[in-house]
Design a protein around this motif. Structure first.
Motif, PDB file in Angstrom:
ATOM      1  N   UNK A  19      63.375  26.392  70.382  1.00 50.66           N
ATOM      2  CA  UNK A  19      64.173  27.598  70.497  1.00 50.66           C
ATOM      3  C   UNK A  19      64.365  28.165  69.110  1.00 50.66           C
ATOM      4  N   UNK A  20      63.331  28.641  68.471  1.00 50.45           N
ATOM      5  CA  UNK A  20      63.478  29.148  67.107  1.00 50.45           C
ATOM      6  C   UNK A  20      64.029  30.544  67.088  1.00 50.45           C
TER       7      UNK A  20
ATOM      8  N   UNK B 174      65.803  24.873  79.962  1.00 48.97           N
ATOM      9  CA  UNK B 174      66.435  24.295  78.766  1.00 48.97           C
ATOM     10  C   UNK B 174      66.338  25.262  77.594  1.00 48.97           C
ATOM     11  N   UNK B 175      65.189  25.915  77.436  1.00 52.08           N
ATOM     12  CA  UNK B 175      65.001  26.840  76.323  1.00 52.08           C
ATOM     13  C   UNK B 175      65.943  28.022  76.410  1.00 52.08           C
ATOM     14  N   UNK B 176      66.182  28.541  77.624  1.00 52.66           N
ATOM     15  CA  UNK B 176      67.088  29.673  77.799  1.00 52.66           C
ATOM     16  C   UNK B 176      68.509  29.295  77.380  1.00 52.66           C
TER      17      UNK B 176
ATOM     18  N   UNK C  31      71.803  39.684  77.636  1.00 50.87           N
ATOM     19  CA  UNK C  31      70.364  39.465  77.844  1.00 50.87           C
ATOM     20  C   UNK C  31      70.036  37.973  77.900  1.00 50.87           C
ATOM     21  N   UNK C  32      70.685  37.194  77.016  1.00 51.79           N
ATOM     22  CA  UNK C  32      70.469  35.750  77.039  1.00 51.79           C
ATOM     23  C   UNK C  32      70.983  35.128  78.340  1.00 51.79           C
ATOM     24  N   UNK C  33      72.074  35.646  78.837  1.00 53.11           N
ATOM     25  CA  UNK C  33      72.571  35.173  80.135  1.00 53.11           C
ATOM     26  C   UNK C  33      71.601  35.542  81.259  1.00 53.11           C
ATOM     27  N   UNK C  34      71.005  36.700  81.135  1.00 52.93           N
ATOM     28  CA  UNK C  34      70.001  37.116  82.122  1.00 52.93           C
ATOM     29  C   UNK C  34      68.809  36.168  82.110  1.00 52.93           C
ATOM     30  N   UNK C  35      68.364  35.749  80.903  1.00 47.74           N
ATOM     31  CA  UNK C  35      67.263  34.799  80.811  1.00 47.74           C
ATOM     32  C   UNK C  35      67.627  33.474  81.475  1.00 47.74           C
TER      33      UNK C  35
ATOM     34  N   UNK D 189      69.723  33.092  83.937  1.00 45.68           N
ATOM     35  CA  UNK D 189      69.734  33.310  85.392  1.00 45.68           C
ATOM     36  C   UNK D 189      68.316  33.334  85.950  1.00 45.68           C
ATOM     37  N   UNK D 190      67.393  34.015  85.251  1.00 47.68           N
ATOM     38  CA  UNK D 190      66.018  34.066  85.720  1.00 47.68           C
ATOM     39  C   UNK D 190      65.364  32.693  85.680  1.00 47.68           C
ATOM     40  N   UNK D 191      65.616  31.949  84.577  1.00 47.11           N
ATOM     41  CA  UNK D 191      65.042  30.613  84.496  1.00 47.11           C
ATOM     42  C   UNK D 191      65.603  29.702  85.580  1.00 47.11           C
ATOM     43  N   UNK D 192      66.891  29.868  85.912  1.00 44.34           N
ATOM     44  CA  UNK D 192      67.499  29.078  86.977  1.00 44.34           C
ATOM     45  C   UNK D 192      66.844  29.388  88.331  1.00 44.34           C
ATOM     46  N   UNK D 193      66.457  30.643  88.514  1.00 47.79           N
ATOM     47  CA  UNK D 193      65.809  31.046  89.770  1.00 47.79           C
ATOM     48  C   UNK D 193      64.322  30.706  89.800  1.00 47.79           C
TER      49      UNK D 193
END
Length: 382
Positions: free
Chosen positions: A200-201, A334-336, A365-369, A371-375
């Motif tokens: 996560x750089x 994990x990365x999100x 936007x990070x929260x959106x990532x 949520x998308x990764x969770x889905x």
């Protein structure tokens, strides 16, 4: 009638008659006028004294001689006493001069010793000053070298900040983000340890860097924005704040909720403590087993979800030598979460210099990532 002969005047005394007087007795009478009878008596007395004069004169001469002898003796005694006194004073003065000479010699020796000690002390101080100056110059040179090194690191970090953001990381600066096919063949297990997160750089946007607006419409939620502003005034990683409590409840918790609950709790704790490491694994080295590390699971089964997937990465928790293979979907989740924690840590450290609204949209936007990764949505190159 005057007949030429003197006549005795009537009523006048008779004329004086001359009386012979010795020559040596006439002196006392020359300057005085006395009566004729007294003058005669004086002359007779002086004549009588003239007969006794030589004897008296001889007596007076003897007396004068005796008195002169006494005077001479007394004078010689007085002069001798004065001479003794003068000699004594001279001896005292000689002793005083000798003592003063000794004092002068002693003072001269002390002055020479004091001068020598002062010069020695001055040379010692100069040597110490030169040594201190040399040490200070050495420290200054080392400090300047460190400053140059730090400036180079800051320049590199600035370049990294400009060219890499959480939204679009620079894959040339971070080759671990490349897929195994693009990264080229590798020997053994290549490892990468991230400071804030594994793989996560993400680096916060710099001051004056405006976020690229999305084409979709956006509207600020006043409740969420108020909670974010309250947290931004005193940023902390404490979960008790309303802002972080909501993010944990709505995004972080569900995103890191995997099938294997025990390992999921360990991964969540490692992400929060910033001790999680993700390492890409080359495909041709997957069957290999290292001696120093213990492989948990297999390269074809995700250790978090338990599903049969092709695992291209593995994780390590803290200083443990155990590795866990994870699938691309688990890695994306994990990365999100790591991207989110990296950004809020930068805000806490004062590295993000933006207004509240751009920071809020980046967090959204990070929260959106998350949520998308969770889905189950994740980039194909992951």
């Amino acid at each position: 009638m005057w007949n030429g002969s003197p006549q005795p005047d009537e009523g006048l005394p008779p004329p004086l008659t001359a009386v012979p007087v010795p020559w040596n007795s006439a002196g006392p009478c020359k300057s005085r006028r006395e009566a004729p009878g007294a003058l005669v008596e004086a002359c007779v007395r002086e004549e009588a004294q003239g007969e006794e004069g030589p004897a008296a004169a001889r007596l007076d001469m003897s007396r004068l001689r005796s008195s002169s002898m006494e005077i001479r003796e007394k004078g010689s005694e007085f002069l001798k006493e004065e001479l003794h006194k003068a000699q004594k004073e001279l001896r005292l003065k000689d002793e005083e001069c000798e003592r003063l000479s000794k004092v002068r010699e002693q003072l001269e020796r002390e002055l020479e010793e004091l001068t020598a000690s002062l010069f020695e002390e001055a040379h010692k101080m100069v040597r110490e000053a030169n040594m201190k100056q040399a040490a200070s110059e050495k420290q200054l040179k080392e400090a300047r070298g460190k400053i140059d090194m730090l400036q180079a690191e800051v320049t590199a970090l600035k370049t990294l900040v400009i060219t890499s953001t959480p939204a679009s990381p620079n894959r040339e600066l971070h080759p671990q983000l490349l897929s195994p096919t693009k990264a080229g063949p590798r020997k053994g297990h290549s490892r990468h340890k991230s400071i804030s997160s594994a793989l996560c750089p993400a680096v916060c946007p710099t001051a004056g860097h405006t976020l690229t607006p999305d084409k979709e419409g956006k509207e600020v939620d006043t409740t969420l924005f108020a909670e974010f502003q309250a947290w931004r005034e005193s940023p902390t990683l404490d979960k008790s704040s309303p802002f972080l409590e909501r993010v944990y409840r709505e995004d972080v918790g569900p995103c890191l909720d995997f099938t294997v609950q025990e390992l999921s709790a360990l991964v969540r704790a490692a992400v929060e403590d910033n001790t999680l490491t993700i390492e890409p694994v080359a495909l041709h080295t997957l069957p290999a087993v290292t001696v120093a590390a213990v492989e948990c699971g297999s390269a074809n089964t995700c250790a978090l979800s338990g599903l049969a997937r092709a695992c291209r990465h593995r994780i390590r928790l803290g200083d443990s030598e155990s590795h866990y293979y994870i699938s691309p979907s688990s890695r994306a989740r994990i990365t999100a979460v790591c991207n989110f924690f990296t950004y809020i840590r930068y805000i806490q450290q004062g590295l993000v210099r933006q207004d509240a609204e751009p920071m809020f949209w980046e967090i959204t936007r990070l929260r959106k990532e998350m949520s998308l990764a969770k889905l189950g949505f994740f980039p194909q190159e992951a």
